[in-house]
Write an enzyme that holds these catalytic residues in place. Structure first.
Site, PDB file in Angstrom:
ATOM      1  NE  ARG A 143      -3.784  -2.141   2.759  1.00  0.00           N
ATOM      2  CZ  ARG A 143      -3.418  -3.213   3.477  1.00  0.00           C
ATOM      3  NH1 ARG A 143      -2.091  -3.385   4.095  1.00  0.00           N
ATOM      4  NH2 ARG A 143      -4.150  -4.111   3.595  1.00  0.00           N
ATOM      5  CE  LYS A 167      -6.449  -0.455   4.582  1.00  0.00           C
ATOM      6  NZ  LYS A 167      -7.678  -0.646   4.235  1.00  0.00           N
ATOM      7  CG  HIS A 237      -4.858   0.534  -4.413  1.00  0.00           C
ATOM      8  ND1 HIS A 237      -4.153   0.587  -2.994  1.00  0.00           N
ATOM      9  CD2 HIS A 237      -6.021  -0.363  -3.988  1.00  0.00           C
ATOM     10  CE1 HIS A 237      -5.088  -0.398  -2.331  1.00  0.00           C
ATOM     11  NE2 HIS A 237      -6.087  -0.678  -2.874  1.00  0.00           N
ATOM     12  NE  ARG A 240      -3.330  -3.579  -1.364  1.00  0.00           N
ATOM     13  CZ  ARG A 240      -2.768  -4.415  -0.480  1.00  0.00           C
ATOM     14  NH1 ARG A 240      -1.540  -4.530  -0.394  1.00  0.00           N
ATOM     15  NH2 ARG A 240      -3.476  -5.054   0.408  1.00  0.00           N
ATOM     16  CG  HIS A 263      -6.386  -8.418   1.493  1.00  0.00           C
ATOM     17  ND1 HIS A 263      -6.753  -8.856   0.163  1.00  0.00           N
ATOM     18  CD2 HIS A 263      -6.345  -7.022   1.427  1.00  0.00           C
ATOM     19  CE1 HIS A 263      -6.705  -7.881  -0.662  1.00  0.00           C
ATOM     20  NE2 HIS A 263      -6.291  -6.627   0.137  1.00  0.00           N
ATOM     21  CE1 TYR A 272      -6.644  -7.190  -6.884  1.00  0.00           C
ATOM     22  CE2 TYR A 272      -6.909  -8.233  -4.520  1.00  0.00           C
ATOM     23  CZ  TYR A 272      -6.682  -7.140  -5.541  1.00  0.00           C
ATOM     24  OH  TYR A 272      -6.518  -5.569  -5.026  1.00  0.00           O
TER      25      TYR A 272
END
Length: 291
Positions: A143, A167, A237, A240, A263, A272
């Site tokens: 990210r 995150k 992104h 990514r 994730h 995806y």
């Protein structure tokens, strides 16, 4: 409203990125203005009033994703107020999000990626930095906040690994392919010291020696995309998405891609598989003699 206090909670306790905190702040500012116009106290807002607010966003033509985000913001904010004891119940708890249409992330072709990675002038310190940045971006699927916050001690070039902090301050190790490791090595040894002003642990530095911001990284990507002749919008992104799609198309399993992307939920990664399947169908159509 306790907006500023709530945003500090998101940043310091939950570890959300500056970009996410800005989105929460903007959503709550818009809601606060609506409350003022309708002479409603935000602390006393009812479930019905919140539905009315979301309904007005729908009537105004806002995208479903924007409305869903506003609903999530309200639910999270009122959860925070319940935890603080400011209110007893969360009026947003039973709000229904609008059904989302599936939009597949944009990806780059292999030719575009190759051209993009070759676009920086690696004879200059700035070009070496940009080459390392783009290679690292495609090698790891990081990210933009992870790239901006990356420190030198998180890169292990002996083992071609980088430790990313995502995150919620969750860390993950991601391998580097040899070309990416080589580009980072050249930058660290030949260019970073030239760019460095004040002592800094940041990997990627501006020409003034400061840590590259997220916005600066986005501008660098756009600059090299234009130089590569790519006419569609390109962002960190996009790298990514391309990273994830190319891994799945190459045979990687979904769980491994989930770990590499950082994730929390497998369902986030599953989008995806649709892109990968679309790619395989196109290859099949183009190459099968009976297609």
């Amino acid at each position: 409203m306790h907006v500023d206090e709530f945003i500090r909670h998101l940043e310091l306790v939950r570890g959300l990125s500056a970009h996410s905190c800005r989105a929460y702040h903007n959503d709550l500012t818009a809601f606060s203005r609506w409350c003022e116009r309708n002479e409603i106290s935000s602390h006393e807002a009812t479930h019905r009033q919140l539905r009315l607010y979301l309904g007005e966003l729908t009537a105004a033509g806002y995208a479903r994703a924007t409305i869903a985000r506003a609903m999530t913001t309200l639910r999270t904010y009122y959860d925070y107020l319940v935890e603080k004891g400011t209110i007893e119940d969360n009026p947003a708890l039973l709000l229904q999000a609008p059904k989302q249409g599936r939009t597949l992330p944009k990806t780059l072709t292999q030719d575009d990626i190759t051209t993009l990675l070759e676009s920086p002038d690696d004879s200059t310190p700035k070009g070496m930095r940009d080459a390392a940045l783009l290679e690292l971006m495609y090698a790891t699927g990081a990210r933009v906040a992870e790239l901006s916050g990356l420190n030198v001690d998180r890169i292990d070039l002996q083992n071609n690994l980088v430790l990313l902090e995502g995150k919620g301050n969750k860390q993950r190790l991601v391998p580097l392919y040899p070309a990416a490791a080589a580009a980072v090595d050249v930058y660290l040894k030949q260019a970073r010291e030239v760019l460095q002003g004040k002592a800094s642990q940041a990997v990627f530095l501006s020409t003034r020696g400061n840590r590259l911001s997220e916005d600066a990284i986005r501008r660098i990507v756009k600059t090299h995309a234009r130089a590569a002749g790519i006419t569609t919008p390109v962002s960190p992104h996009t790298f990514r998405h391309s990273f994830a799609t190319d891994l799945l198309s190459g045979g990687a399993d979904l769980r491994s891609v989930q770990e590499l992307l950082g994730h929390a939920n497998l369902s986030t990664t599953q989008i995806y598989t649709h892109i990968s399947a679309a790619h395989l169908k196109e290859v099949h159509k183009r190459t099968h003699p009976r297609a």
